[in-house]
Design an enzyme around this catalytic site. Structure first.
Site: not given
Ligand SMILES: *Cc1c(COP(=O)(O)O)cnc(C)c1O
Length: 357
Positions: A33, A253
């Site tokens: 899946k 950042y």
């Protein structure tokens, strides 16, 4: 071209599938899946098709993709159908179908089918997500058989805590399942990957390994079968920029990491838009030209920074493994406060390259 890619080792995938079978002596549905946990469902199914007893996916959309690619093996729909109008397609394509709720049973009673349906009747033995209540299970089974629309039936349940090797919950679920399914005399399926590896005495005609096929352990401690898994996916890239910085310089950042001495910093062409977790903190392991190093500062969308200070031979163009054979995805997941399932399923943007090595 951008030097980032996910290399998928199909030989390791087959090794892990065989390990699931060997460990249990059971038939094994390879759970593919969510695009085979990020590995590519069609390629994974093709690689396993000659040996696999069948496949399992979440829904009919995923199952149809396999049939359209020419996969003829059995495919189980782990959530069955969402709408009764899927039933004709399920029959047409010979999908095997989980029935986890009484409304699904009623839909089968009302429908007309041209061929017998193969049903996996799911019990809620204690996870309390989906499945038929143990008290209603024997009568649900009788109703299903009375429809005369079913061929093969397998009785199944799913474990909530099989990854916790010292939890009593799995044995409790097995006991509930056994007593409610007693005397029905058909095949049973209980074990997912942690069940396959960690719970050898649980009865199994069919097992349903997912994460272990991809070589990642669901346990947060060493485990003898899990230690024999071979990682399938390697996310790799290269160093695209190098700078030397004195002490006291913030990196990336937010400046969350500040150099504490003269340091050599490498910039790698992988970021969270590729599926590398933004939550991974400074200190998360990476491999650079075969040597262990660490992530520094915040992960950006397309890039991240690594420490080259102790890897003097590394520089522009050095190969970086973000996870794979050396940096275990479960180890990365632990650093990032995630589970390996999340990281693998979240792979994006980078090309997948398949190898047999
Ligand atoms: C996803 C799933 C599995 C596979 O679980 P793993 O922990 O990845 O082995 C097995 N059974 C069911 C019902 C599932 O939904």
């Amino acid at each position: 071209m951008r030097p980032s890619r996910a290399v998928i080792d199909l030989q390791a995938l087959r090794h892990n599938y065989q390990l699931a079978r060997e460990t249990t002596g059971a038939k094994a549905l390879a759970v593919i899946k969510a695009d085979a946990y990020g590995h590519g469902a069609v390629r994974v199914a093709q690689a396993l098709e000659t040996e696999a007893d069948g496949f399992a996916v979440a829904c009919i959309e995923e199952a149809l993709e396999l049939r359209q690619a020419g996969i003829r093996a059995p495919v189980l729909l782990l959530e069955g159908f969402f709408e009764a109008d899927e039933l004709p397609l399920i029959v047409e394509h010979d999908f095997w179908c989980v029935v986890h709720s009484l409304w699904q049973l009623e839909a089968i009673e009302k429908t007309t089918v041209g061929k017998p349906l193969n049903v996996w009747l799911k019990m809620d033995s204690g996870m309390h997500r989906v499945g038929i209540h143990p008290a209603e299970y024997p009568s649900a089974y009788q109703r299903l058989m009375a429809t005369n629309k079913v061929g093969k039936v397998v009785l199944m349940t799913h474990f909530a805590r099989a990854d916790e090797l010292d939890s009593a919950r799995t044995d409790e679920q097995v006991a509930i399942f056994r007593s409610a399914a007693a005397g029905l005399g058909v095949e049973v399926s209980l074990r997912n990957s942690p069940g396959v590896m960690g719970w050898p005495s649980v009865p199994s005609d069919w097992v349903r390994p997912g994460i272990m096929l991809y070589g990642a352990t669901p346990f947060d401690q060493p485990q003898s079968v899990a230690d024999r898994l071979q990682p399938v996916m390697t996310l790799e890239s290269k160093v695209i920029s190098v700078r030397e910085l004195p002490a006291g310089e913030p990196i990336g950042y937010g400046g969350t990491f500040v150099t504490d001495r003269t340091m050599r910093i490498g910039v790698v062409a992988v970021g969270y838009a590729d599926g590398y977790p933004r939550q991974a903190p400074t200190g998360t392991p990476v491999m650079i030209d075969g040597q262990r190093s660490q992530l520094l500062g915040r992960v950006s969308m397309d890039m991240l920074c690594v420490d080259l200070t102790h890897v003097p031979s590394a520089g522009l163009g050095s190969r970086v493994e973000l996870w794979g054979k050396n940096v275990r995805v479960s180890d990365l997941a632990a650093h990032a406060g995630m589970i390996p399932y999340q990281i693998l399923c979240n792979l994006k943007r980078v090309p997948r390259v398949y190898t047999e090595a």
